[in-house]
Design an enzyme around this catalytic site. Structure first.
Site, PDB file in Angstrom:
ATOM      1  N   GLU A   1       0.862  -1.183   0.000  1.00  8.70           N
ATOM      2  CA  GLU A   1       0.000   0.000   0.000  1.00  8.70           C
ATOM      3  C   GLU A   1       0.892   1.224   0.000  1.00  8.70           C
ATOM      4  O   GLU A   1       1.955   1.232   0.624  1.00  8.70           O
ATOM      5  CB  GLU A   1      -0.905   0.002   1.245  1.00  8.70           C
ATOM      6  CG  GLU A   1      -1.730   1.282   1.341  1.00  8.70           C
ATOM      7  CD  GLU A   1      -2.832   1.231   2.387  1.00  8.70           C
ATOM      8  OE1 GLU A   1      -2.744   0.412   3.312  1.00  8.70           O
ATOM      9  OE2 GLU A   1      -3.773   2.039   2.263  1.00  8.70           O
TER      10      GLU A   1
ATOM     11  N   CYS B   1      -6.688   1.088   3.048  1.00  3.31           N
ATOM     12  CA  CYS B   1      -7.636   2.210   3.065  1.00  3.31           C
ATOM     13  C   CYS B   1      -7.460   3.103   1.842  1.00  3.31           C
ATOM     14  O   CYS B   1      -8.369   3.859   1.491  1.00  3.31           O
ATOM     15  CB  CYS B   1      -7.450   3.019   4.330  1.00  3.31           C
ATOM     16  SG  CYS B   1      -7.831   2.088   5.811  1.00  3.31           S
TER      17      CYS B   1
ATOM     18  N   ASN C   1     -12.028  -3.084   0.747  1.00  2.00           N
ATOM     19  CA  ASN C   1     -10.896  -3.390   1.617  1.00  2.00           C
ATOM     20  C   ASN C   1     -11.364  -3.845   2.983  1.00  2.00           C
ATOM     21  O   ASN C   1     -11.508  -5.030   3.235  1.00  2.00           O
ATOM     22  CB  ASN C   1      -9.990  -2.162   1.722  1.00  2.00           C
ATOM     23  CG  ASN C   1      -8.951  -2.295   2.830  1.00  2.00           C
ATOM     24  OD1 ASN C   1      -8.318  -3.339   2.961  1.00  2.00           O
ATOM     25  ND2 ASN C   1      -8.791  -1.278   3.654  1.00  2.00           N
ATOM     26  N   GLU C   2     -11.685  -2.855   3.830  1.00  2.00           N
ATOM     27  CA  GLU C   2     -12.037  -3.172   5.220  1.00  2.00           C
ATOM     28  C   GLU C   2     -13.453  -2.722   5.501  1.00  2.00           C
ATOM     29  O   GLU C   2     -13.715  -2.096   6.518  1.00  2.00           O
ATOM     30  CB  GLU C   2     -11.090  -2.397   6.141  1.00  2.00           C
ATOM     31  CG  GLU C   2     -10.061  -3.228   6.793  1.00  2.00           C
ATOM     32  CD  GLU C   2      -9.165  -2.438   7.715  1.00  2.00           C
ATOM     33  OE1 GLU C   2      -9.400  -1.237   7.974  1.00  2.00           O
ATOM     34  OE2 GLU C   2      -8.197  -3.045   8.189  1.00  2.00           O
TER      35      GLU C   2
HETATM   36  O1  AHR Z   1      -2.073  -1.270   6.949  1.00  2.00           O
HETATM   37  C1  AHR Z   1      -2.535  -0.003   7.294  1.00  2.00           C
HETATM   38  C2  AHR Z   1      -4.041   0.083   7.221  1.00  2.00           C
HETATM   39  O2  AHR Z   1      -4.610  -0.736   8.176  1.00  2.00           O
HETATM   40  C3  AHR Z   1      -4.664  -0.390   5.944  1.00  2.00           C
HETATM   41  O3  AHR Z   1      -4.700   0.596   4.989  1.00  2.00           O
HETATM   42  C4  AHR Z   1      -6.047  -0.733   6.351  1.00  2.00           C
HETATM   43  O4  AHR Z   1      -6.614  -1.726   5.548  1.00  2.00           O
HETATM   44  C5  AHR Z   1      -5.908  -1.107   7.798  1.00  2.00           C
HETATM   45  O5  AHR Z   1      -6.799  -0.438   8.584  1.00  2.00           O
END
Ligand code: AHR
Length: 662
Positions: A51, A250, A381-382
């Protein structure tokens, strides 16, 4: 007298044949069954998750050294200094740099118009990403777009300058004509400097417009022009990752939908990739990074190419129409979801489509006519809650209709338990989701206590992707978190549980992957770098021990018929590598005492020596660093096999891998 000698002889015999009777230690009698493969270890088992956080792309893996090369930051001159100019008085003896907006390409509107009235009086400096790391004798490619507007600027000089003002390399370019042209030159550096910058000065007088001012090392990964940082890719390559998850995290979601990651804006000519403010820019008040943007020089084409270079399956993650729920949680209305779904379909075409398709053609035009053979795609993602499930179903239907062979990864939210997790899992099980991504950022104890997490998962449900995890030494996202041995060893112990459940857990990855020592927002991270150097943390070497010893078949390893899951703080898992015909045993001892193991092998009688790779220290706070990059890393030795049994002492606080020829 005689009885004293007898006693001494008895103690010596005891010390040789049953040392643990003297020390009070028990020997763990372990049994590995090599006669039966419990499951195939998926080639995707150990992967990496990239990321663009912590300057991982711009300022990191993407080797561009000029910050804000296209003047598109919110403050267009951010990163650029004009020390001799006075912005308040129009001193005609000084040059004036001015940003002008054009009507042109909306993806790259701004450029710098430099008016030079007195060549001595003007200089332009780019500070780089926390400066620029320059290596002696290395060559650097300078490039820029320019158009002479008036007067006669006869030369543009580029110099690499140390923080003390010493010039350690330079080149001169003669711009010609009022048409925009691309100019290129090379600088050879005479010295190494960690904190250099790029200085631009001019010969002659007049006005010249400049854009896309760029500086790259020539020595990139695979020598690709304007490519990726070699040392960082090498660290990834050495992990032999099974997959590469990208671009987040994120960052996929964005704080708002408008600022989500849109892959289509990251392909095609670099100067036409629309810059975006990085969502980690001001996320944490304690680690503000207002100069953090995404240039997308490392975009989706480069990502697929990197996956191919690493031998890793690409695993792109796309926005599902929900902005980050820790920020705005903005939702695209269901009736407006189509473009998001289309993005997913088009990405598959970009990766795999024939060159006769629109997106396939773009891939070919960018230099890769062969398909990238993408097999996985992640939706969201989350995300959590019913809105996610609603949107996920729409994506799933559309993708499976057109590309039934693509495996879809869904998400279970940011936590490994609790209301959101339970809800998400329940719903995803109902709809027969293929692979569910779980995230856990938890204290080291959690990892040691949860090595049995997957033992009780329903084998008829979705497969599991442990997509983001890392032990947090202080608290989640605390700036004081360290990549210490306590965390790394706890992860090693936990990972025996991932491996023991390889029939269910098919992919795993640590997070985040990389951090610039001066530009980070989130810690801990697996790899740290500055502008010259990089190193793997203890956590990196734990990951490497697993991925380099992944094997092909899961075996059972038991003590008294039970899995070895932390009783007396000993954890173990075993695999066979059918390609090399080796038995591979992983053992983590999280206790402060060494422990003895006798490993018998059912179904074979190995002999000779086992290769042993040991990571151990009793200093639980120990970390790797630029000064001692391999302080905690595997040390190689051997162990004798006696009558087919491996009798070994596992040091205190150790993670050990044994490789035994069958
Ligand atoms: O790894 C950092 C962040 O942690 C990522 O972007 C997210 O998916 C998680 O909350």
């Amino acid at each position: 007298m005689k009885s004293i000698w007898n006693l001494i002889a008895f103690i010596l015999l005891l010390a040789v044949y049953s040392p643990n009777l003297l020390t009070g230690q028990t020997t763990h009698q372990l049994m590995v069954d090599v006669s039966q493969s419990k499951a195939k270890i998926q080639p995707t088992m150990y992967g990496v998750f990239f990321e663009d956080i912590n300057f991982a792309a711009d300022g990191g893996l993407y080797a561009e050294m000029v910050k804000n090369r296209s003047f598109e930051f919110t403050l267009p001159k951010m990163g650029w200094l004009q020390p001799k100019s006075d912005r308040h008085s129009l001193n005609l003896n000084s040059g004036m740099g001015t940003i002008i907006k054009t009507e042109g390409n909306p993806a790259n509107r701004n450029y710098l118009s430099v008016q030079v009235n007195n060549p001595e009086g003007y200089e332009l400096i780019n500070e780089g990403f926390r400066a620029m790391g320059i290596k002696a004798n290395a060559k650097y490619d300078v490039s820029f777009h320019a158009a002479q507007q008036e007067g006669n600027i006869t030369g543009v000089r580029f110099q690499l300058v140390t923080k003390d003002g010493k010039v350690i390399g330079e080149t001169m370019v003669s711009p010609k004509g009022s048409e925009w042209k691309v100019y290129e030159a090379v600088i050879t550096a005479t010295e190494t400097a960690e904190k250099a910058h790029l200085k631009i000065t001019f010969d002659g007088k007049g006005t010249i417009d400049m854009d896309m001012i760029s500086l790259f090392p020539q020595d990139t990964w695979k020598g690709r022009k304007k490519g990726l940082r070699k040392d960082l890719v090498q660290l990834l390559y050495d992990l032999k990752p099974g997959f590469l998850r990208f671009p987040g995290g994120c960052i996929v979601e964005g704080r708002t939908l408008a600022r989500r990651y849109q892959w289509k804006k990251t392909v095609g000519p670099i100067e036409e990739r629309e810059l975006l403010v990085n969502r980690w820019n001001t996320e944490f008040a304690h680690r503000l990074t207002p100069d953090y943007y995404q240039s997308f020089g490392l975009g989706f084409f480069e990502y697929f190419q990197l996956s191919e270079d690493l031998g890793a399956e690409p695993m792109p993650i796309l926005s599902c129409g929900m902005a980050c729920q820790f920020n705005t949680g903005e939702l695209v209305p269901m009736e407006e979801l189509d473009p998001y779904v289309q993005d997913a379909l088009d990405l598959i075409e970009f990766a795999n489509g024939d060159v006769s398709t629109g997106w396939g053609k773009l891939r070919a035009d960018m230099g890769h006519p062969e398909p990238f053979n993408m097999k996985y795609i992640g939706i969201g993602n989350e995300q959590w809650g019913p809105e996610y499930i609603k949107r996920y179903k729409v994506f799933e239907k559309a993708i499976k209709e057109k590309y039934p062979e693509i495996v879809i990864i869904s998400g279970s939210g940011p936590f490994p338990d609790g209301e959101h997790f339970e809800f998400g899992m329940e719903e995803l099980v109902k709809i027969d989701a293929e692979i569910v991504d779980e995230h856990y950022y938890r204290p080291p104890e959690w990892f040691r206590e949860n090595a049995t997490r997957y033992d009780s998962y329903d084998r008829n449900g979705p497969k599991i992707f442990a997509g983001e995890y890392a032990a947090q030494s202080v608290a989640i996202a605390s700036p004081d978190n360290k990549n210490n041995w306590n965390c790394a060893l706890s992860e090693a112990a936990y990972m025996t549980g991932l491996e023991r459940n390889a029939d269910l857990v098919v992919m795993t990855s640590y997070a985040p992957l990389m951090a610039h020592a001066e530009g980070w927002q989130w810690t801990p991270d697996m790899i740290w770098f500055n502008n010259l150097e990089s190193y793997g943390t203890a956590n990196y070497y734990v990951q490497k021990m697993y991925s380099n010893n992944a094997g092909t078949d899961l075996l059972s390893i038991t003590q008294n018929g039970k899995a070895v899951t932390g009783e007396q703080q000993l954890f173990a898992s075993a695999v066979k590598d059918a390609n090399t015909n080796e038995l591979i045993i992983k053992v983590a001892n999280t206790s402060d005492k060494e422990q003895m193991i006798n490993v018998s092998v059912k179904g074979d009688k190995p002999s000779g020596k086992a290769k042993v790779f040991t990571m151990a220290t009793d200093d639980m706070e120990a970390v790797n660093s630029f000064e001692m990059p391999k302080k905690i890393s595997p040390k190689e030795s051997t162990a004798e096999l006696k009558r087919g049994v491996l009798a070994a002492t596992v040091p205190s606080h150790a993670f050990v891998v044994y490789r035994i020829k069958l």
